[in-house]
Design a protein around this motif. Structure first.
Motif, short mmCIF file in Angstrom:
data_model
loop_
_atom_site.label_atom_id
_atom_site.label_comp_id
_atom_site.label_asym_id
_atom_site.label_seq_id
_atom_site.Cartn_x
_atom_site.Cartn_y
_atom_site.Cartn_z
N GLU A 67 -1.37 36.19 -20.72
CA GLU A 67 -1.15 34.98 -19.93
C GLU A 67 -1.96 35.07 -18.65
O GLU A 67 -2.33 36.14 -18.19
CB GLU A 67 0.34 34.84 -19.59
N TRP A 68 -2.19 33.87 -18.05
CA TRP A 68 -2.86 33.86 -16.76
C TRP A 68 -1.97 34.51 -15.72
O TRP A 68 -0.77 34.25 -15.65
CB TRP A 68 -3.19 32.43 -16.34
N CYS A 69 -2.58 35.35 -14.90
CA CYS A 69 -1.82 36.06 -13.87
C CYS A 69 -1.23 35.10 -12.86
O CYS A 69 -1.95 34.29 -12.27
CB CYS A 69 -2.73 37.07 -13.17
N CYS A 70 0.06 35.20 -12.71
CA CYS A 70 0.77 34.52 -11.62
C CYS A 70 0.59 33.00 -11.63
O CYS A 70 0.56 32.37 -10.58
CB CYS A 70 0.33 35.05 -10.26
N PRO A 83 -4.61 33.11 -3.44
CA PRO A 83 -4.44 34.47 -2.93
C PRO A 83 -5.30 34.72 -1.70
O PRO A 83 -6.36 34.09 -1.53
CB PRO A 83 -4.88 35.35 -4.10
N PRO A 84 -4.87 35.62 -0.83
CA PRO A 84 -5.62 35.87 0.42
C PRO A 84 -7.06 36.28 0.20
O PRO A 84 -7.95 35.92 0.97
CB PRO A 84 -4.82 36.99 1.09
N GLN A 85 -7.33 37.02 -0.88
CA GLN A 85 -8.70 37.48 -1.12
C GLN A 85 -9.64 36.35 -1.50
O GLN A 85 -10.85 36.53 -1.56
CB GLN A 85 -8.73 38.56 -2.20
N SER A 110 -2.81 30.16 3.62
CA SER A 110 -3.38 30.52 2.31
C SER A 110 -3.11 29.42 1.28
O SER A 110 -2.68 29.69 0.16
CB SER A 110 -2.82 31.85 1.82
N SER A 111 -3.37 28.20 1.67
CA SER A 111 -3.21 27.09 0.75
C SER A 111 -4.13 25.96 1.18
O SER A 111 -4.58 25.90 2.32
CB SER A 111 -1.76 26.60 0.73
N TYR A 117 -3.34 30.76 -9.86
CA TYR A 117 -3.60 29.34 -10.05
C TYR A 117 -2.29 28.59 -10.05
O TYR A 117 -1.22 29.15 -10.29
CB TYR A 117 -4.35 29.09 -11.36
N THR A 118 -2.36 27.29 -9.78
CA THR A 118 -1.19 26.42 -9.85
C THR A 118 -1.46 25.33 -10.87
O THR A 118 -2.46 24.62 -10.80
CB THR A 118 -0.89 25.79 -8.48
N LYS A 119 -0.54 25.21 -11.81
CA LYS A 119 -0.64 24.18 -12.84
C LYS A 119 0.26 23.02 -12.43
O LYS A 119 1.45 23.20 -12.16
CB LYS A 119 -0.20 24.73 -14.19
#
Length: 464
Positions: free
Chosen positions: A229-232, A253-255, A290-291, A320-322
């Motif tokens: 699955e996609w991470c997080c 993510p911060p990076q 961070s958004s 990612y956000t779905k």
């Protein structure tokens, strides 16, 4: 006699030479499966009986013949044009391994060809190549083969059973494309590649790359595929209104702070279309939290669907956000102030139809209101008629009473009688006066009027 024996000896020597020239046929099969044993013969023996036997090929060792092609777990089939007969042995067990003979029945000594059957477990392999990918992506699996198999059939199947792999192949080099599977054969490098697109978690598991060999078992290499699955990945559902603005919040993510941010639309992240270049979509950064956010200035019906907030231009696994966006229409009945009236309540005025939904009377309630209004109207009309009737009746009674009084006064003056009543008689007259209330509703009887009735009617008239 001597010459005949020499002739038989010569024939036997010739047959032995033939057997030595042919050599031994090696066949390998899988336990609990079936195997085919094919034997050829020379020209001129097409009409002769063929058979398969074991051990010393005595009568009890004959397993099957062309005169009786099916027996127990053995079958035999002859192709006279190709001069080949093939025996099939099913439900193989360890005891089935060993030496067999393909025989041709002729006068004298039969012709034999030796067959050695080897049985192995129906599984593969000792080692497997492990590959990984992610949901929604594609993965290419490389399968090497030897140069002598350049023109052989290549295929891939799921599982680790070689005996049924070809029958259950997902794709072969003859078809090259089958749904989500594509096969490319690079004969120069001795490798064929199978690409699986739109991966799901159900695609995880064991695969076998196979190369067909006609004279022996097919060659296989094993692959173990893991689909992650996609991470997080976070999933959210948002509802917007057509014609209104809408803001989508996208964390990262911060990076990825210095990475290019984007919003794309599509069911799968790896194939979604970047839409931040459209004028209605405005991307606004927010480095402190961070958004970032995407403002849709004027929502349209076609904007409904699946969106992905991304912060990696190569779209590799990351945070990612779905977003599942649904779109609705603003419901209103009028764009001008309207008044809603409810039965028994004062009217209410809606001053802003753009923010309020106009009140709509249900059909059943409207019918009940109409019925109630009709009943009230009939009642009022009936009451009016009754009042008019009572007024007419009272008027008639007053006219009749005046006439009776007039007649009575004339009679009193004519008789010159002075009537003096005692207290008792006065009480009786007063009691009669109280009882006269019932007489006011009926027509007075002018022919039988007495002095008591005259005074009674007079008191009733004065009371009215």
């Amino acid at each position: 006699m001597w010459s005949f024996q020499n002739l038989l000896f010569t024939i036997c020597v010739a047959l032995r030479c033939l057997i030595n020239a042919v050599g031994v046929i090696h066949v390998t099969g899988y336990l609990e499966s079936e195997v085919n044993v094919s034997c050829s013969y020379g020209e001129g023996y097409e009409s002769y009986e063929k058979y398969l036997c074991k051990n010393n090929c005595g009568d009890s060792d004959v397993l099957i013949t062309t005169s009786k092609p099916v027996k127990n777990k053995y079958r035999i089939h002859e192709d006279k044009t190709a001069r080949i007969f093939t025996m099939t042995i099913s439900d193989l067990h360890s005891a089935d391994a060993g030496k067999y003979w393909c025989g041709v029945t002729i006068t004298g000594k039969d012709i034999y060809i030796e067959v050695k059957l080897k049985l192995v477990k129906d599984s593969c392999c000792d080692t497997a190549t492990k590959v990984q990918s992610y949901e929604g992506y594609f993965k290419s699996v490389s399968c090497p083969y030897e140069s002598q198999h350049q023109n052989s059939l290549k295929y891939i199947c799921r599982g680790n059973r070689p005996s049924t792999c070809l029958q259950q192949a997902l794709i072969t080099s003859d078809t090259k494309q089958n749904g989500r599977f594509r096969l490319d054969d690079d004969k120069m490098s001795g490798t064929f590649t199978v690409t699986i697109s739109s991966l799901t978690k159900n695609d995880s598991g064991s695969y076998l790359c196979g190369v067909q060999r006609n004279s022996d078992l097919d060659v296989f290499s094993a692959v173990e595929l893991e689909v992650k699955e996609w991470c997080c990945v976070k999933s959210t559902k948002i509802k917007g209104t057509v014609g209104h603005p809408l803001t989508l919040l996208c964390p990262y993510p911060p990076q990825h702070r210095d990475n290019r941010k984007f919003l794309c639309k599509g069911e799968q992240l790896n194939s979604c279309k970047d839409i931040t270049s459209q004028s209605r979509f405005k991307l606004e950064g927010n480095g402190s939290s961070s958004s970032f956010s995407v403002v849709i200035t004027k929502l349209e019906e076609a904007d409904a669907g699946t969106y992905w907030c991304g912060s990696d231009s190569e779209r590799r696994p990351g945070n990612y956000t779905k977003i599942q966006l649904s779109v609705v229409f603003l419901q209103h009945t009028s764009t001008v102030p309207s008044t809603v009236e409810m039965p028994g309540k004062p009217s209410t005025q809606i001053t802003d139809a753009g923010h309020y939904v106009g009140y709509t009377v249900p059909p059943l309630l409207l019918l009940l209101i109409c019925v109630f209004a009709v009943i009230v109207y009939k009642c009022k009309h009936q009451k009016a008629k009754e009042d008019e009737t009572v007024m007419n009746r009272n008027a008639q009674n007053e006219d009749a009473l005046e006439e009776v009084m007039h007649v009575a006064e004339n009679k009193i003056y004519e008789s010159q009688d002075v009537v003096i009543y005692s207290n008792k008689e006065t009480s009786e007259l007063q009691s009669a006066g109280n009882d006269c209330e019932d007489l006011g509703e009926d027509e007075p009887d002018l022919e039988n009027v007495t002095t008591e009735e005259i005074y009674c009617n007079g008191n009733f008239h004065n009371a009215n």
